[in-house]
Design a protein around this motif. Structure first.
Motif, PDB file in Angstrom:
ATOM      1  N   VAL A   4       0.862  -1.182   0.000  1.00  0.00           N
ATOM      2  CA  VAL A   4       0.000   0.000   0.000  1.00  0.00           C
ATOM      3  C   VAL A   4       0.899   1.232   0.000  1.00  0.00           C
ATOM      4  O   VAL A   4       1.708   1.417   0.918  1.00  0.00           O
ATOM      5  N   TYR A   5       0.754   2.045  -1.021  1.00  0.00           N
ATOM      6  CA  TYR A   5       1.589   3.238  -1.163  1.00  0.00           C
ATOM      7  C   TYR A   5       0.898   4.427  -0.501  1.00  0.00           C
ATOM      8  O   TYR A   5      -0.161   4.875  -0.957  1.00  0.00           O
ATOM      9  N   LEU A   6       1.500   4.923   0.571  1.00  0.00           N
ATOM     10  CA  LEU A   6       0.940   6.044   1.329  1.00  0.00           C
ATOM     11  C   LEU A   6       1.992   7.147   1.483  1.00  0.00           C
ATOM     12  O   LEU A   6       2.182   7.709   2.558  1.00  0.00           O
ATOM     13  N   ASP A   7       2.663   7.446   0.372  1.00  0.00           N
ATOM     14  CA  ASP A   7       3.724   8.463   0.383  1.00  0.00           C
ATOM     15  C   ASP A   7       3.586   9.386  -0.826  1.00  0.00           C
ATOM     16  O   ASP A   7       4.561   9.729  -1.492  1.00  0.00           O
ATOM     17  N   HIS A   8       2.352   9.820  -1.082  1.00  0.00           N
ATOM     18  CA  HIS A   8       2.076  10.621  -2.278  1.00  0.00           C
ATOM     19  C   HIS A   8       2.665  12.022  -2.223  1.00  0.00           C
ATOM     20  O   HIS A   8       2.813  12.660  -3.268  1.00  0.00           O
ATOM     21  N   ASN A   9       2.996  12.518  -1.029  1.00  0.00           N
ATOM     22  CA  ASN A   9       3.635  13.833  -0.973  1.00  0.00           C
ATOM     23  C   ASN A   9       5.104  13.759  -1.382  1.00  0.00           C
ATOM     24  O   ASN A   9       5.713  14.780  -1.696  1.00  0.00           O
ATOM     25  N   ALA A  10       5.665  12.546  -1.368  1.00  0.00           N
ATOM     26  CA  ALA A  10       7.037  12.362  -1.849  1.00  0.00           C
ATOM     27  C   ALA A  10       7.050  12.321  -3.372  1.00  0.00           C
ATOM     28  O   ALA A  10       7.824  13.021  -4.025  1.00  0.00           O
ATOM     29  N   THR A  11       6.190  11.499  -3.928  1.00  0.00           N
ATOM     30  CA  THR A  11       5.984  11.448  -5.371  1.00  0.00           C
ATOM     31  C   THR A  11       4.732  10.637  -5.632  1.00  0.00           C
ATOM     32  O   THR A  11       4.273   9.893  -4.755  1.00  0.00           O
ATOM     33  N   THR A  12       4.182  10.791  -6.821  1.00  0.00           N
ATOM     34  CA  THR A  12       2.918  10.137  -7.143  1.00  0.00           C
ATOM     35  C   THR A  12       3.090   9.163  -8.303  1.00  0.00           C
ATOM     36  O   THR A  12       3.992   9.326  -9.131  1.00  0.00           O
ATOM     37  N   PRO A  13       2.229   8.154  -8.390  1.00  0.00           N
ATOM     38  CA  PRO A  13       2.268   7.268  -9.559  1.00  0.00           C
ATOM     39  C   PRO A  13       2.008   8.064 -10.838  1.00  0.00           C
ATOM     40  O   PRO A  13       1.247   9.043 -10.837  1.00  0.00           O
ATOM     41  N   LEU A  14       2.644   7.655 -11.910  1.00  0.00           N
ATOM     42  CA  LEU A  14       2.468   8.339 -13.189  1.00  0.00           C
ATOM     43  C   LEU A  14       1.054   8.098 -13.713  1.00  0.00           C
ATOM     44  O   LEU A  14       0.596   6.960 -13.815  1.00  0.00           O
ATOM     45  N   ARG A  15       0.372   9.173 -14.035  1.00  0.00           N
ATOM     46  CA  ARG A  15      -0.988   9.059 -14.567  1.00  0.00           C
ATOM     47  C   ARG A  15      -0.958   8.462 -15.981  1.00  0.00           C
ATOM     48  O   ARG A  15      -0.037   8.755 -16.763  1.00  0.00           O
ATOM     49  N   PRO A  16      -1.972   7.675 -16.338  1.00  0.00           N
ATOM     50  CA  PRO A  16      -2.031   7.137 -17.705  1.00  0.00           C
ATOM     51  C   PRO A  16      -2.014   8.237 -18.761  1.00  0.00           C
ATOM     52  O   PRO A  16      -1.399   8.077 -19.826  1.00  0.00           O
ATOM     53  N   GLU A  17      -2.677   9.358 -18.472  1.00  0.00           N
ATOM     54  CA  GLU A  17      -2.705  10.462 -19.436  1.00  0.00           C
ATOM     55  C   GLU A  17      -1.301  11.014 -19.679  1.00  0.00           C
ATOM     56  O   GLU A  17      -0.941  11.377 -20.808  1.00  0.00           O
TER      57      GLU A  17
END
Length: 347
Positions: A4-17
């Motif tokens: 479970v990734y709970l570190d979105h302020n560090a970086t975020t998954p690349l959006r498909p768009e």
């Protein structure tokens, strides 16, 4: 074990768009400074992304100067200006400021001279949102862009820093947003790209991803995704608060980013918690990701008046649009089990 990734302020998954836009940009071979058809095609990719970022950030009529990220953006906007800043700013901002703005115990900053000051819009560790004074010289909007309903043209600031990878774009690209006509001297000199403010052949592929990610992030924001995330953050906070009476929830009484929860458990080092939760399948952080690997107390919490032991025990959980209620409840259960074992060992 499902992580479970709970570190979105560090970086975020690349959006498909963003991925799709980057793949398409890979097929464009021209140098955007060239005048032939191939060069014009590359330039068109950049200008489309510039318009997308401007629209998503409410910056129509402003200049969007693409950079390699907010760290470079901070140097471009701040170097040599001697602006006043606070101890809660990101290290990339603190490097160029006079650190003398007072910070309250809840993380609120008081600015006496906005035209000679810089102030972040939201803190990466605590999530605390600042009330920006009118006429501010520079704001670091890196964490706020894409999560909060803001517009550069409403903020009444001279410049803002933003970064692609905090909202689902690629790493290594960002922008300085400035009021049109602002005097911004280039730090990287050469071919005069980016309106003479940042030389060097542009990162066409990364910029394309940034534009697409910004557009998608604005759509998600309008659709209320972050309101749902805030509800999950509150569920997590209540679960932890109910199970651990010794834990301090930082900035709880302030407006915060909808996805961010920072808490400290004195006596239990933050990096130890990060490692234990990592082994249990959860990605969280202790402090800013750009300072990870450095075993030290959080400078942000220290600036807020917390003692070193408390500041060193803080961790940050930052949720994303894909986070589920099951994820946060499982995290709470796992963390509370480990906190109970820690207390038993310390007794």
């Amino acid at each position: 074990m499902r992580r479970v990734y709970l570190d979105h302020n560090a970086t975020t998954p690349l959006r498909p768009e963003a991925r799709d836009a980057m793949i398409a940009a890979m097929e464009v071979c021209g140098n955007p400074s060239s005048v032939h058809a191939e060069g014009r095609a590359a330039k068109a990719v950049i200008e489309k992304a510039r318009a997308q970022v401007a629209a998503a950030f409410g910056a129509d009529g402003a200049d969007i100067v693409f950079t390699s990220g907010s760290t470079e953006g901070a140097a471009l906007a701040l170097e040599g200006r001697g602006l006043h800043g606070a101890g809660i700013e990101h290290d990339a901002v603190r490097a160029w400021t006079v650190e003398d703005l007072p910070v309250s115990s809840q993380g609120a900053v008081t600015v006496a001279d906005p035209a000679r000051s810089t102030l972040q819009l939201a803190n990466s560790e605590t999530g605390v949102i600042q009330a920006l004074p009118k006429g501010l010289a520079v704001t670091d909007a890196t964490q706020a862009f894409g999560k909060l309903p803001i517009a550069f043209n409403w903020l009444d600031v001279q410049m803002a820093l933003v970064s692609a990878h905090k909202l689902g774009g690629p790493k290594g690209v960002g922008a300085v947003v400035t009021k049109r006509g602002t005097d911004l001297e280039a730090r990287i000199k050469g071919g005069g790209q980016e309106m003479g403010r940042r030389s060097g052949t542009e990162n066409v592929i990364g910029i394309a991803g940034f534009g697409a990610a910004a557009e998608a992030a604005a759509r998600d924001l309008a659709n209320g995704i972050w309101e749902t995330v805030a509800e999950l953050r509150n569920i997590l906070e209540k679960a932890l608060e109910a199970g651990s009476k010794s834990t301090i929830f930082v900035g709880k009484d302030q407006d915060r980013l909808p996805n961010t929860l920072c808490f400290a458990t004195p006596g239990w080092k933050g990096e130890t918690q990060v490692m234990q939760m990592d082994l249990s399948g959860f990605a969280i952080s202790a402090g800013s990701a750009c300072s990870s690997g450095k075993v030290r107390a959080s400078a942000v919490l220290t600036a807020m008046g917390y003692d070193e032991a408390t500041a060193a025990s803080a961790v940050r959980v930052s949720l994303g649009p894909e986070t589920s209620e099951e994820d946060v409840l499982r995290f709470a259960e796992t963390w509370l089990e480990k906190e109970k074992k820690h207390r038993a060992r310390a007794a």
